[in-house]
Design an enzyme around this catalytic site. Structure first.
Site, PDB file in Angstrom:
ATOM      1  N   LYS A   1       0.798  -1.230   0.000  1.00 56.53           N
ATOM      2  CA  LYS A   1       0.000   0.000   0.000  1.00 56.53           C
ATOM      3  C   LYS A   1       0.827   1.275   0.000  1.00 56.53           C
ATOM      4  CE  LYS A   1      -4.378  -1.496   2.064  1.00 56.53           C
ATOM      5  NZ  LYS A   1      -5.263  -1.313   3.228  1.00 56.53           N
TER       6      LYS A   1
ATOM      7  N   LYS B   1      -5.705 -11.699  -5.552  1.00 58.20           N
ATOM      8  CA  LYS B   1      -6.950 -11.821  -4.790  1.00 58.20           C
ATOM      9  C   LYS B   1      -7.974 -10.765  -5.211  1.00 58.20           C
ATOM     10  CE  LYS B   1      -6.288  -8.961  -0.734  1.00 58.20           C
ATOM     11  NZ  LYS B   1      -6.531  -8.703   0.656  1.00 58.20           N
TER      12      LYS B   1
ATOM     13  N   LYS C   1     -11.340  -4.704  -3.711  1.00 59.53           N
ATOM     14  CA  LYS C   1     -12.142  -3.538  -4.065  1.00 59.53           C
ATOM     15  C   LYS C   1     -11.296  -2.451  -4.718  1.00 59.53           C
ATOM     16  CE  LYS C   1     -15.388  -1.260  -3.321  1.00 59.53           C
ATOM     17  NZ  LYS C   1     -15.847  -0.897  -1.999  1.00 59.53           N
TER      18      LYS C   1
HETATM   19  P1  AMP Z   1     -10.895  -5.702   3.603  1.00 57.77           P
HETATM   20  O1  AMP Z   1     -11.940  -5.469   2.602  1.00 57.77           O
HETATM   21  O2  AMP Z   1      -9.527  -5.812   3.024  1.00 57.77           O
HETATM   22  O3  AMP Z   1     -11.002  -4.794   4.789  1.00 57.77           O
HETATM   23  O4  AMP Z   1     -11.159  -7.160   4.178  1.00 57.77           O
HETATM   24  C1  AMP Z   1     -12.220  -7.471   5.031  1.00 57.77           C
HETATM   25  C2  AMP Z   1     -12.207  -8.941   5.339  1.00 57.77           C
HETATM   26  O5  AMP Z   1     -12.442  -9.698   4.152  1.00 57.77           O
HETATM   27  C3  AMP Z   1     -10.877  -9.452   5.894  1.00 57.77           C
HETATM   28  O6  AMP Z   1     -11.128 -10.434   6.871  1.00 57.77           O
HETATM   29  C4  AMP Z   1     -10.195 -10.060   4.713  1.00 57.77           C
HETATM   30  O7  AMP Z   1      -9.327 -11.097   5.097  1.00 57.77           O
HETATM   31  C5  AMP Z   1     -11.367 -10.594   3.913  1.00 57.77           C
HETATM   32  N1  AMP Z   1     -11.070 -10.573   2.491  1.00 57.77           N
HETATM   33  C6  AMP Z   1     -10.804  -9.488   1.724  1.00 57.77           C
HETATM   34  N2  AMP Z   1     -10.585  -9.825   0.444  1.00 57.77           N
HETATM   35  C7  AMP Z   1     -10.730 -11.172   0.389  1.00 57.77           C
HETATM   36  C8  AMP Z   1     -10.629 -12.132  -0.655  1.00 57.77           C
HETATM   37  N3  AMP Z   1     -10.361 -11.779  -1.919  1.00 57.77           N
HETATM   38  N4  AMP Z   1     -10.842 -13.436  -0.344  1.00 57.77           N
HETATM   39  C9  AMP Z   1     -11.126 -13.806   0.924  1.00 57.77           C
HETATM   40  N5  AMP Z   1     -11.231 -12.953   1.958  1.00 57.77           N
HETATM   41  C10 AMP Z   1     -11.040 -11.652   1.705  1.00 57.77           C
END
Ligand code: AMP
Ligand code: TRP
Length: 328
Positions: free
Chosen positions: A114, A194, A197
């Site tokens: 990041k 992965k 967003k």
């Molecule tokens: P974030 O949107 O990065 O704040 O992630 C929120 C939650 O979703 C966290 O627990 C991440 O580990 C999970 N997460 C985010 N992206 C993925 C993905 N592509 N696959 C599985 N889990 C995800």
């Protein structure tokens, strides 16, 4: 006494969540409500570590909170609140920062990824310390997150050991809870990275609020491979394997069972079936999201913050005592 669970999610961008969040993390958040004392948090302070627009951010916080309610987080059973409304998170983060090594923070993958975009601001470097504070503030045992959070959990555990040995037994060692299937949902456009967003191409992810036709279009355009048969093989067929995991999640069927059904059906028919499974699974979530009122959501989260502040204050009294910040 039921064991405690904490998890947090950032209101990034417009605050809408994708199916990676659902499959990798939120499904466990919902399921754990049956057996654990659950505390769930929209971690808005974390989201400020990358450049953002305050007006968009205001709505993003609401959208993320609404998404949590829509997937089934039940404020009657779980504590749900905005991190910024419970100042003890920031206080504990400061205390923990004094026993954190900068080198360990600089080695964090998420920080390295990041910092190019966000610039090297101190908040971004300190992000994992605040995350540790989130978890330790409530003395929780389990943390349901996707596997991208492994390093952050390791740091949290290091800090528990360091704090406890320096100041006396205070925090339990938290454990990560990650699903076996779908711990890492991959991008529909590049199945080796992965689903995220922050990907500039919206066809790479499916949002919980995407309309059925949008979902169908995105699944149809998902990158696969040049073979013809459906098989579960992450090495050779990451695109198809990703779709299989998604379909397994949304139908409750096993991967083996799905492979047997679709092995020779051709990719187009397989993708149609995947799309329908996702549409069916997301429709009630989308409808609940749309029916929720902003003001009502704000009230629900304010109530959560009030409870969380009281509990956090109890915990902090003991922490302050241990580190020498108390009269007696
Ligand atoms: P974030 O949107 O990065 O704040 O992630 C929120 C939650 O979703 C966290 O627990 C991440 O580990 C999970 N997460 C985010 N992206 C993925 C993905 N592509 N696959 C599985 N889990 C995800
Ligand atoms: N860092 C997590 C993510 O990017 C969000 C988060 C912040 C979190 N604090 C937390 C997750 C505490 C679990 C527990 O997804």
């Amino acid at each position: 006494m039921r064991k405690r669970v904490f998890s947090g999610i950032q209101p990034t961008g417009n605050g809408h969540l994708h199916i990676g969040n659902l499959v990798g993390a939120l499904r466990n958040w919902v399921a754990m409500q049956d057996d654990y004392e659950c505390i769930y948090c929209v971690v808005d302070l974390h989201a400020m570590t990358v450049p953002y627009d305050p007006d968009t951010f205001r709505q993003a916080r609401i959208n993320t909170a609404k998404s949590l309610l829509a997937v089934g987080i039940d404020p009657a059973r779980s504590l749900l609140y905005y991190q910024s409304q419970v100042p003890q998170h920031a206080e504990l983060s400061w205390i923990l920062s004094t026993i954190t090594s900068i080198g360990q923070l600089e080695r964090m993958t998420q920080y390295k990824e990041k910092q190019d975009k966000a610039g090297q601001n101190l908040g971004l470097l300190a992000y994992p310390v605040l995350m540790a504070a989130d978890i330790l503030l409530h003395k929780v045992h389990y943390v349901p997150v996707g596997d991208d959070q492994t390093q952050h959990l390791e740091l949290t555990r290091d800090l528990v050991e360091r704090f406890n040995s320096r100041f006396g037994e205070e925090f339990p060692l938290p454990e990560r809870i990650t699903p076996e299937i779908g711990a890492r949902v991959m991008s529909l456009q590049d199945p080796t990275s992965k689903m995220s967003k922050s990907d500039p191409n919206p066809a790479s992810y499916i949002l919980l609020v995407d309309e059925p036709d949008v979902i169908r279009r995105k699944v149809r355009s998902a990158v696969t491979d040049s073979e013809r048969y459906v098989a579960y093989d992450w090495e050779k067929k990451p695109g198809i394997s990703n779709l299989l995991e998604l379909m397994a999640f949304f139908t409750g069927r096993s991967i083996d069972d799905l492979v047997e059904t679709y092995h020779d059906s051709g990719y187009a028919a397989f993708k149609d079936a995947v799309a329908e499974a996702i549409v069916e699974g997301l429709t009630p979530i989308r409808q609940t999201f749309k029916a929720l009122d902003d003001d009502e959501v704000a009230r629900v989260l304010q109530k959560g913050a009030l409870d969380a502040r009281q509990r956090a204050e109890q915990e902090m009294i003991s922490v302050r005592k241990k580190v020498g910040l108390s009269a007696s």
